[in-house]
Design an enzyme around this catalytic site. Sequence first.
Site, mmCIF file in Angstrom:
data_model
loop_
_atom_site.group_PDB
_atom_site.id
_atom_site.type_symbol
_atom_site.label_atom_id
_atom_site.label_comp_id
_atom_site.label_asym_id
_atom_site.label_seq_id
_atom_site.Cartn_x
_atom_site.Cartn_y
_atom_site.Cartn_z
ATOM 1 C CE1 TYR A 21 75.518 -29.154 106.651
ATOM 2 C CE2 TYR A 21 76.336 -27.031 107.404
ATOM 3 C CZ TYR A 21 76.532 -28.216 106.721
ATOM 4 O OH TYR A 21 77.747 -28.474 106.135
ATOM 5 C CG ASP A 66 86.183 -27.225 108.204
ATOM 6 O OD1 ASP A 66 86.520 -28.415 108.328
ATOM 7 O OD2 ASP A 66 85.299 -26.854 107.411
ATOM 8 C CG ASP A 102 80.596 -31.296 106.485
ATOM 9 O OD1 ASP A 102 80.903 -32.136 105.625
ATOM 10 O OD2 ASP A 102 81.191 -30.213 106.627
ATOM 11 C CG ASP A 111 84.843 -33.157 106.702
ATOM 12 O OD1 ASP A 111 84.130 -32.164 106.485
ATOM 13 O OD2 ASP A 111 85.654 -33.215 107.643
ATOM 14 C CG HIS A 149 77.337 -31.966 102.786
ATOM 15 N ND1 HIS A 149 78.695 -31.774 102.863
ATOM 16 C CD2 HIS A 149 76.786 -31.082 103.665
ATOM 17 C CE1 HIS A 149 78.965 -30.817 103.735
ATOM 18 N NE2 HIS A 149 77.825 -30.390 104.248
ATOM 19 C CD GLU A 158 84.374 -31.845 101.590
ATOM 20 O OE1 GLU A 158 85.530 -31.410 101.776
ATOM 21 O OE2 GLU A 158 83.391 -31.443 102.240
ATOM 22 C CB CYS A 181 86.485 -24.024 105.724
ATOM 23 S SG CYS A 181 85.085 -22.932 105.362
ATOM 24 N NE ARG A 193 81.745 -29.075 100.323
ATOM 25 C CZ ARG A 193 82.144 -28.500 101.451
ATOM 26 N NH1 ARG A 193 81.364 -28.559 102.526
ATOM 27 N NH2 ARG A 193 83.307 -27.893 101.544
ATOM 28 C CD GLU A 195 80.894 -24.516 100.362
ATOM 29 O OE1 GLU A 195 79.969 -23.724 100.073
ATOM 30 O OE2 GLU A 195 81.035 -25.035 101.480
ATOM 31 C CG ASN A 230 77.434 -23.393 103.053
ATOM 32 O OD1 ASN A 230 76.800 -22.960 104.013
ATOM 33 N ND2 ASN A 230 78.715 -23.711 103.133
#
Length: 331
Positions: free
Chosen positions: A73, A88, A116, A118, A143, A145, A153, A192, A222, A245
């Site tokens: 990951y 982040d 990721d 974002d 993923h 989001e 984050c 996500r 998340e 996660n």
Amino acid sequence: METEVKEPAAPRDPSVYYNSRLDPKNFLEGPLSPNPSTRLRQMLARPGIVVAPGICDGISARCALEAGFDCLYQSGAATTASRLGQPDLAIATLNDFVGAGQMVSSLNPSVPVIADADTGFGGTAMVARTVRQYVRAGVAAMHIEDQVQTKRCGHLMGKQVVSREEFLTRIRAAVIARDSIPGGSDFVIIGRTDSAQVLGMDEALTRLKLAAAAGADVCFIEGVKTKELLEKTVTELAPTPVLVNVISGGLTPSFTYFEAEQMGAKIIIFSLVSCVAMVHALRAAMHSLKKTGTDWVSAQGMDPKSFFEVMGLNEVVELDAQAGGCAFNVV
């Protein structure tokens, strides 16, 4: 002899995305593919949880592969920290993420890398561009989001999310881009949501149900705070696989991957396992060097050749010899 009459299949809801080529039943049998996206789909379709440790650079990726992990990951937080030395907070760009993904994916091209992405780095055109660049880089899945562009984050406070419809445009753009790749692509799209901490679990589940209907292959809430909420998520989103996660000290309890599998999760990622371990190890090494004037203690007996062997030295030497070279007869 009577002929068995089969009931006609129920018509599919035209509002729900379906790609017959990507139906999970197509990935149940046969040897694991050398193509990382196809291999990940096989792993998702078959029994067992997919365990993906978070990696942040080539060293951590090499260590994860050495430990025997069959999926990696690429955390956005880890990428931002390792490449830029920054938190982040939407500081890293698409180029940062693609560069990291390409490097990690090249170390063992058959091992799937989940990356990721974002918010997709912009509007629908940028989401589509992200998919195409990740596929070219050899990344197996990403993923995307529903946070606003100035994201953070998922385990920090103060998150803000976009509307349901804007989130779904991101998912649709990713699906359209994937399905438009010439020759067909098995690239896995993970939806996500960060809305659980902002709008509540019911809204988070609704968003992910809509994301799955729009074509997301896997769903990811998340910050799931309890075992019961994770189990509820799995039940309500079935048959869509669920990703969890785990970050030590974060919003989600420190489930083991054995526990997560029992709760029904299909993928578990440990986003900061490499970064946090590196901070502790490097702090100790730097303090030791400052105090003692030598790196003897922190080296723990590892000489340069031993270090390079972890980085693939023997494979490079063997390649050179097979090609008839003699540059590395002695190293």
